[in-house]
Design a protein around this motif. Sequence first.
Motif, PDB file in Angstrom:
ATOM      1  N   SER A 150       4.442  11.524   1.142  1.00  0.00           N
ATOM      2  CA  SER A 150       4.115  11.152   2.582  1.00  0.00           C
ATOM      3  C   SER A 150       2.461  11.273   2.811  1.00  0.00           C
ATOM      4  CB  SER A 150       4.775  12.049   3.653  1.00  0.00           C
ATOM      5  OG  SER A 150       4.400  13.314   3.324  1.00  0.00           O
ATOM      6  N   VAL A 151       2.140  12.183   2.003  1.00  0.00           N
ATOM      7  CA  VAL A 151       0.452  12.578   2.304  1.00  0.00           C
ATOM      8  C   VAL A 151      -0.017  11.153   1.534  1.00  0.00           C
ATOM      9  CG1 VAL A 151      -1.508  13.809   1.399  1.00  0.00           C
ATOM     10  CG2 VAL A 151       0.706  14.972   2.141  1.00  0.00           C
ATOM     11  N   GLY A 152       0.374  10.635   0.450  1.00  0.00           N
ATOM     12  CA  GLY A 152      -0.432   9.717  -0.498  1.00  0.00           C
ATOM     13  C   GLY A 152      -0.309   8.426   0.516  1.00  0.00           C
ATOM     14  N   ILE A 153       1.021   8.200   1.118  1.00  0.00           N
ATOM     15  CA  ILE A 153       0.980   6.799   1.973  1.00  0.00           C
ATOM     16  C   ILE A 153       0.128   6.852   3.107  1.00  0.00           C
ATOM     17  CG2 ILE A 153       2.800   5.463   3.227  1.00  0.00           C
ATOM     18  CD1 ILE A 153       4.775   6.516   1.444  1.00  0.00           C
ATOM     19  N   PHE A 204      11.475   1.390   6.226  1.00  0.00           N
ATOM     20  CA  PHE A 204      11.022   1.820   7.711  1.00  0.00           C
ATOM     21  C   PHE A 204      10.235   2.939   7.801  1.00  0.00           C
ATOM     22  CE2 PHE A 204      14.275  -1.314   8.465  1.00  0.00           C
ATOM     23  CZ  PHE A 204      13.419  -2.138   9.568  1.00  0.00           C
ATOM     24  N   THR A 205      10.673   3.910   6.869  1.00  0.00           N
ATOM     25  CA  THR A 205       9.487   5.339   6.755  1.00  0.00           C
ATOM     26  C   THR A 205       8.393   4.927   6.119  1.00  0.00           C
ATOM     27  OG1 THR A 205      10.976   6.139   4.809  1.00  0.00           O
ATOM     28  CG2 THR A 205      11.571   6.847   7.047  1.00  0.00           C
ATOM     29  N   SER A 206       8.174   4.130   5.245  1.00  0.00           N
ATOM     30  CA  SER A 206       7.099   3.707   4.613  1.00  0.00           C
ATOM     31  C   SER A 206       6.115   3.133   5.541  1.00  0.00           C
ATOM     32  CB  SER A 206       7.221   2.741   3.337  1.00  0.00           C
ATOM     33  OG  SER A 206       8.146   3.490   2.366  1.00  0.00           O
ATOM     34  N   ILE A 207       6.759   1.991   6.525  1.00  0.00           N
ATOM     35  CA  ILE A 207       5.830   1.684   7.242  1.00  0.00           C
ATOM     36  C   ILE A 207       5.435   2.706   8.347  1.00  0.00           C
ATOM     37  CG2 ILE A 207       6.027  -0.134   9.573  1.00  0.00           C
ATOM     38  CD1 ILE A 207       7.622  -1.763   7.550  1.00  0.00           C
ATOM     39  N   PHE A 208       6.417   3.750   8.815  1.00  0.00           N
ATOM     40  CA  PHE A 208       6.060   4.625   9.528  1.00  0.00           C
ATOM     41  C   PHE A 208       4.873   5.465   9.028  1.00  0.00           C
ATOM     42  CE2 PHE A 208       6.666   9.369  10.714  1.00  0.00           C
ATOM     43  CZ  PHE A 208       6.419   9.118  12.025  1.00  0.00           C
ATOM     44  N   PHE A 209       4.840   5.817   8.051  1.00  0.00           N
ATOM     45  CA  PHE A 209       3.738   6.754   7.093  1.00  0.00           C
ATOM     46  C   PHE A 209       2.664   5.843   7.121  1.00  0.00           C
ATOM     47  CE2 PHE A 209       7.242   9.453   5.278  1.00  0.00           C
ATOM     48  CZ  PHE A 209       7.014  10.278   6.379  1.00  0.00           C
ATOM     49  N   ILE A 210       2.632   4.859   6.862  1.00  0.00           N
ATOM     50  CA  ILE A 210       1.250   3.811   6.733  1.00  0.00           C
ATOM     51  C   ILE A 210       0.815   3.651   8.144  1.00  0.00           C
ATOM     52  CG2 ILE A 210       0.844   1.180   6.431  1.00  0.00           C
ATOM     53  CD1 ILE A 210       0.373   2.545   3.813  1.00  0.00           C
ATOM     54  N   LEU A 240      11.127   2.798  15.009  1.00  0.00           N
ATOM     55  CA  LEU A 240      12.470   2.511  14.039  1.00  0.00           C
ATOM     56  C   LEU A 240      12.506   3.421  12.942  1.00  0.00           C
ATOM     57  CD1 LEU A 240      15.109   0.889  14.042  1.00  0.00           C
ATOM     58  CD2 LEU A 240      13.807  -0.788  13.010  1.00  0.00           C
ATOM     59  N   GLY A 241      11.314   3.586  12.362  1.00  0.00           N
ATOM     60  CA  GLY A 241      11.227   4.348  11.108  1.00  0.00           C
ATOM     61  C   GLY A 241      11.439   5.823  11.434  1.00  0.00           C
ATOM     62  N   SER A 242      10.854   6.234  12.488  1.00  0.00           N
ATOM     63  CA  SER A 242      10.979   7.596  12.829  1.00  0.00           C
ATOM     64  C   SER A 242      12.526   8.044  13.064  1.00  0.00           C
ATOM     65  CB  SER A 242      10.098   8.035  14.084  1.00  0.00           C
ATOM     66  OG  SER A 242      10.350   7.403  15.137  1.00  0.00           O
ATOM     67  N   ILE A 243      13.148   7.022  14.060  1.00  0.00           N
ATOM     68  CA  ILE A 243      14.483   7.236  14.247  1.00  0.00           C
ATOM     69  C   ILE A 243      15.387   7.419  13.005  1.00  0.00           C
ATOM     70  CG2 ILE A 243      16.466   6.031  15.168  1.00  0.00           C
ATOM     71  CD1 ILE A 243      14.962   5.238  17.376  1.00  0.00           C
ATOM     72  N   VAL A 244      15.002   6.377  11.965  1.00  0.00           N
ATOM     73  CA  VAL A 244      15.882   6.469  10.711  1.00  0.00           C
ATOM     74  C   VAL A 244      15.508   7.583   9.877  1.00  0.00           C
ATOM     75  CG1 VAL A 244      16.197   5.291   8.428  1.00  0.00           C
ATOM     76  CG2 VAL A 244      15.902   3.932  10.467  1.00  0.00           C
ATOM     77  N   PHE A 271       0.717  -1.034   0.102  1.00  0.00           N
ATOM     78  CA  PHE A 271      -0.021  -0.125   0.006  1.00  0.00           C
ATOM     79  C   PHE A 271       0.863   1.219  -0.003  1.00  0.00           C
ATOM     80  CE2 PHE A 271      -3.412  -2.826   0.440  1.00  0.00           C
ATOM     81  CZ  PHE A 271      -4.658  -1.889   0.495  1.00  0.00           C
ATOM     82  N   ALA A 272       1.915   1.239   0.674  1.00  0.00           N
ATOM     83  CA  ALA A 272       2.845   2.386   0.679  1.00  0.00           C
ATOM     84  C   ALA A 272       3.610   2.583  -0.840  1.00  0.00           C
ATOM     85  CB  ALA A 272       3.970   2.097   1.589  1.00  0.00           C
ATOM     86  N   ILE A 273       3.900   1.461  -1.633  1.00  0.00           N
ATOM     87  CA  ILE A 273       4.190   1.648  -2.862  1.00  0.00           C
ATOM     88  C   ILE A 273       3.059   2.289  -3.803  1.00  0.00           C
ATOM     89  CG2 ILE A 273       4.841   0.429  -5.029  1.00  0.00           C
ATOM     90  CD1 ILE A 273       6.080  -1.614  -3.133  1.00  0.00           C
TER      91      ILE A 273
END
Length: 399
Positions: free
Chosen positions: A32-35, A271-277, A62-66, A16-18
Motif C-alpha cells: 500500500s505504501v508503494g502504491i 478496486f483497492t489499487s485504485i483506492f490506494f492510488i 467502492l474500493g474501500s467497501i471491497v 502505476f499501481a502495478i
Amino acid sequence: MADVKIFMELSAMLIFAIIGAIISKKVKQPISVGIIILGIILGPSVLGLAKYDNTIAVIANLGSIVLLFVAGLNSNIREVYTKKNFYVALFGALLPLIGGFLVSKLFGYNVYTSIFVGATLTATCLGITSSVLKEIGKIKTDTAKAMIGAAVIDDIISLSILSIVISVPSGITFTSILLKLSMVIAFVLIMLFFGEKILTLIIDSFNDYVLKTAPRQTFVLGLAIVFLFSYIAYALGLAPIVGAFLVGVSLSKSRAINTLLAGSEYFEIIFTSIFFISIGIVVEINAFLTMFLFIIALTIVAIVTKIIGSGYTAYKLGFKKKDALIVGTGMAPRGEVAFIIALNGLLLGVISKEIYSAIVFMSFLTTIITLIMLKYLYNVKGHSSHSEEIDFIDLKIKR
C-alpha cells in the motif's frame, strides 16, 4: 465525450499501481505504501496525469467497501474476541482519539477538524504489523496473537467512531452523540449475533442450489448483500464501510467462504489499487514542508498513545513489560482505515487537502518506525514461544 478521459486516467492509475506493488515487493515494504507513493507521482503534485474528481471518488469508495468486506471475511471475531484483546483495543483507540484531538487544537484547528484528525489515529493497520511478524518469524508468539486479536476488534471500534464523527459537521450535542452511539452499538450487535446466522444461511443455501450449475453466482449474491448493507449503514447515518466490514465478519464462517474469497481476489486487487492510488493523487507533496511540524507532532502522538493505550493496558492485564511494549508498538502503524476516515473528512469538507496529506505522511512514518522498533524489540527479547499457528486470518490481506 470529455468523460472518456476517465479511461485514460484509470489505465494510468492501474499501471502505476502495478509498478508501486512491484517496487514495494523488491524493497520489502508494505504494498500500500508503494502504491500511494506512485499515486503522489501520478497526481497533480508531480506529473499531473490524473486528478481526484467525483468519478474517481466513487470508484475509490467502492474500493474501500471491497477492502473492508474482504478484511471482514478474514476476521473470525468469535476466536479473536477476549477480554484482554478488547481492552487493549479499546484504550488503544480512545487514547489516540484524545491525543489527536488535543494536538490538532494545539496547532489551532477547530473542534470539528480536530475530532476527525483524532479519529484517524484510532485504527491499527494489521496488514503491516502481521507482515513484519511473519518476516521475523514471530507470528506464532503470544504477543502476535494479542496484536492481531486486538487489531481486529480495533477495526470495529474505529469504524464505530467514524460513524459517530461523520455527524459532527451537522452539529454535535450530547443527545446526538448518545443517539448515534446507540445506533452503532445496535447495528454492530445485530450483525454480529444475528447477521452471522441469517446471512450465512442465505449464502450457504444459495450456494448449495447453484453449486453444480453456476457456483460463481454465490459471489455475486455475496457482493449484492455487501452493497445492500453498505446502503443500510449509510441510511442509518453510519459509514457504509461499517456495513461492508460486518457483512464480511458475518460470512466468515460460511461454507462458501472459499468461493467468496476466490471471487473477491481479482475484484479486490483492481478496486483497492485504485483506492490506494487515489489516496496519493489527493496528497499535496508541498504539505510535507508546510505541515512539517504538525506531521512530526502527529506522528509522535500516534505512536506514544498506542504504546500507552494498548501497551500499558496489556501490562496491567498480565503481560510482562517487554511483551506489553511489543504489543503497544505493534499496534502503532496506521493504514487503510485511517485513510478511509481521512477521506470521509475531506469529502465532507471538514479537513483540508493539507491536513489529509499530513495524515498520509504520518501513516508512512508510523509504519517505518514500527518496522524498526519491532525488529529491535524482538531481537532484544529473543522470543522462543511455540504458540499455535494463527489460522483465523489470511495474512495476505492488507487492512
